[in-house]
Design a protein around this motif. Structure first.
Motif, PDB file in Angstrom:
ATOM      1  N   TRP A  94      15.807   5.362   6.237  1.00  0.00           N
ATOM      2  CA  TRP A  94      14.498   4.715   6.279  1.00  0.00           C
ATOM      3  C   TRP A  94      14.240   4.215   7.694  1.00  0.00           C
ATOM      4  CZ3 TRP A  94      15.188  -0.248   7.872  1.00  0.00           C
ATOM      5  CH2 TRP A  94      16.426  -0.857   7.575  1.00  0.00           C
ATOM      6  N   PHE A 110       8.935   4.141   6.338  1.00  0.00           N
ATOM      7  CA  PHE A 110       9.116   5.543   5.945  1.00  0.00           C
ATOM      8  C   PHE A 110      10.426   5.612   5.183  1.00  0.00           C
ATOM      9  CE2 PHE A 110       6.142   5.803   9.370  1.00  0.00           C
ATOM     10  CZ  PHE A 110       5.298   6.831   8.994  1.00  0.00           C
ATOM     11  N   ILE A 116       0.877  -1.172   0.000  1.00  0.00           N
ATOM     12  CA  ILE A 116       0.000   0.000   0.000  1.00  0.00           C
ATOM     13  C   ILE A 116       0.909   1.215   0.000  1.00  0.00           C
ATOM     14  CG2 ILE A 116      -1.700   1.291   1.335  1.00  0.00           C
ATOM     15  CD1 ILE A 116      -2.643  -1.484   2.400  1.00  0.00           C
ATOM     16  N   VAL A 171       3.147  -1.265   4.045  1.00  0.00           N
ATOM     17  CA  VAL A 171       2.808   0.104   3.641  1.00  0.00           C
ATOM     18  C   VAL A 171       4.107   0.871   3.451  1.00  0.00           C
ATOM     19  CG1 VAL A 171       1.620   2.247   4.299  1.00  0.00           C
ATOM     20  CG2 VAL A 171       0.689   0.028   5.016  1.00  0.00           C
ATOM     21  N   ARG A 172       4.206   1.591   2.356  1.00  0.00           N
ATOM     22  CA  ARG A 172       5.367   2.465   2.174  1.00  0.00           C
ATOM     23  C   ARG A 172       4.912   3.922   2.147  1.00  0.00           C
ATOM     24  NH1 ARG A 172       9.744   3.281  -2.821  1.00  0.00           N
ATOM     25  NH2 ARG A 172      10.762   5.045  -1.811  1.00  0.00           N
ATOM     26  N   VAL A 173       5.552   4.728   2.961  1.00  0.00           N
ATOM     27  CA  VAL A 173       5.264   6.166   3.004  1.00  0.00           C
ATOM     28  C   VAL A 173       6.497   6.896   2.487  1.00  0.00           C
ATOM     29  CG1 VAL A 173       4.631   8.127   4.458  1.00  0.00           C
ATOM     30  CG2 VAL A 173       3.755   5.836   5.003  1.00  0.00           C
ATOM     31  N   VAL A 174       6.307   7.723   1.474  1.00  0.00           N
ATOM     32  CA  VAL A 174       7.466   8.366   0.843  1.00  0.00           C
ATOM     33  C   VAL A 174       7.596   9.838   1.181  1.00  0.00           C
ATOM     34  CG1 VAL A 174       7.372   6.800  -1.120  1.00  0.00           C
ATOM     35  CG2 VAL A 174       6.249   9.031  -1.273  1.00  0.00           C
ATOM     36  N   GLN A 175       6.737  10.347   2.046  1.00  0.00           N
ATOM     37  CA  GLN A 175       6.755  11.790   2.277  1.00  0.00           C
ATOM     38  C   GLN A 175       6.367  12.124   3.711  1.00  0.00           C
ATOM     39  OE1 GLN A 175       3.537  13.861   0.369  1.00  0.00           O
ATOM     40  NE2 GLN A 175       2.270  12.025   0.331  1.00  0.00           N
ATOM     41  N   MET A 220       2.162  13.470   7.801  1.00  0.00           N
ATOM     42  CA  MET A 220       2.595  12.399   8.718  1.00  0.00           C
ATOM     43  C   MET A 220       2.093  12.692  10.138  1.00  0.00           C
ATOM     44  SD  MET A 220       6.402  10.821   9.144  1.00  0.00           S
ATOM     45  CE  MET A 220       7.201  12.349   9.583  1.00  0.00           C
TER      46      MET A 220
END
Lengths: 61, 353
Positions: free
Chosen positions: B32, A60, A38, B11-15, B19
């Protein structure tokens, strides 16, 4: 293998859930892969974790 | 690893935009970082550590990551029976709920939703940087926890094996860890009652430990249960070198108007005319023109100057010692520096932003 490379291949190999992330995925040069990730939507992660009864792994990067 | 990964919702969060800083509290200057969580937002643990700029793999490994994942699955299997033990893994409410609300960051060109470019999103480290400068902007004191965040246990003499789940590779002689009863080979099962999956989990507990307190550990020592403590004295975090962190860039520019400083060796001190016991930080250069937020007083320095005294103090051995001291001085106050230029003393006064 260095962890940076190994994790990089997991993170670079990101399949998207949701229609509006294609442009971002393309810009980040992420490739299609094994395992559904996701992308940039933690709320969708909560919903999927509740439905599947799995724990979440949130990166992250 | 793929088999393990499939047991998680990934889940990948790039920003950093949006947040939730009340929930996702971690060392924001990592390349990371990973959270293991329940769907109800209960945090099981963290993974991702770094203690210097160059050797990024010194504190992490694939083996260690796999073991942390296995540990997270064990916690999940025991949930919610173990929920009470996990409460401490969520921090206190953040001052600003999301990065874009941090006063220092408002209006910066990249403070916007990610567009896929490096310059087109909020970088996680900006939240830390923004917090410190917003605190100074509000004329509030900057805390040790803000300057020296997420301390490594090695500061207390406890070196953990990156290939294991928070397991002591060595315990330094005479250290707080040795005095508290730790032995090489001990695996930390719980710290302050929190289940521990990784070095990052240990850092989380230490990050939140109050100066002068004693952190309680439950250990696995060769299959037997054992206990130990880590006493954290006042000012203990200040031994950490934070100059690998991005936040140090802004400190150099804004506080001193300089590029990185070099600690002189004994021979170099002799050549510069500095006593061996004295501080000696050499100015390597001034920031380029494109750096806009530099202290204008920095133009009073010249490359090759050696800083030997600050406010009558000579105990700043490293650049980190000096920056840590200056960033904790009140905004608007003066700093009086003495530099040696061609072996002659020069006085330079800076006004700190």
């Amino acid at each position: 293998m260095k962890i940076g490379l190994a994790l990089g291949s997991f993170l670079a190999a990101t399949a998207l859930v949701g229609q509006d992330k294609e442009a971002l995925k393309t810009a980040l040069k992420d490739a299609e892969v094994s395992g559904p990730w996701i992308y940039d939507d933690v709320n969708a992660g909560y919903a999927e974790a509740k439905k599947s009864a799995k724990p979440m792994l949130v990166v992250f990067r | 690893m793929a088999g393990l990964m499939e047991k998680f919702v990934t889940v990948r969060v790039v920003q950093g935009w949006g947040m939730d800083l009340n929930l996702f509290q971690f060392d924001q200057e990592l390349t990371w970082a990973i959270f293991f969580m329940n769907a109800d937002k209960t945090i099981y643990g963290r993974y991702g550590s770094r203690s210097e700029h160059k050797e990024t793999t010194k504190d992490i490994s694939i083996d260690g990551f796999k073991k942390a994942m296995e540990g997270a699955l064990e916690i999940h299997a025991g949930y919610p029976g173990n929920k009470k033990d996990l409460a401490g893994k969520t921090g206190p409410a953040a001052t600003w709920r999301t990065p874009e609300l941090i006063p220092e960051l408002r209006g910066k060109p990249n403070i916007k939703p990610a567009d896929g470019t490096r310059g087109g999103c909020v970088h996680c480290h900006q939240a830390h940087d923004g917090e410190v400068w917003s605190v100074r902007g509000a004329k509030q004191p900057v805390t040790d926890k803000q300057v020296w965040p997420y301390p490594m246990p090695s500061l207390l003499g406890l070196s953990l094996d990156p290939k294991e789940r928070a397991t002591a590779a060595s315990v330094a002689s005479g250290s707080a860890a040795e005095k508290g009863g730790f032995k090489a080979g001990d695996r930390i099962v719980k710290l302050e009652g929190q289940p521990i999956l990784s070095i990052a989990d240990v850092q989380w507990v230490l990050h939140n430990a109050k100066d002068g307190s004693s952190v309680k550990a439950e250990l696995d020592r060769g299959g037997q249960k054992a206990t130990a403590t880590l006493s954290v004295a006042a000012g203990w975090r200040q031994k950490d070198d934070f100059t690998w962190r991005v936040i140090s860039w802004g400190m150099r520019h804004r506080l001193l108007g300089l590029e990185p400083l070099q600690t002189l060796s004994d021979d170099e001190k002799k050549d510069a005319g500095v006593p061996n016991a004295g501080m000696a930080l050499r100015v390597k250069g001034l920031p380029p023109d494109w750096v806009k937020d530099k202290n204008p007083g920095g133009s009073k320095f010249k490359p090759g100057d050696v800083i030997v005294d600050v406010d009558g103090k000579k105990g700043f051995v490293t650049e980190g010692d000096l920056l840590g001291y200056l960033v904790k001085k009140p905004a608007g106050s003066a700093a009086d520096l003495t530099v040696l230029r061609d072996k002659k003393a020069q006085k330079i006064q800076l006004t700190l932003p």
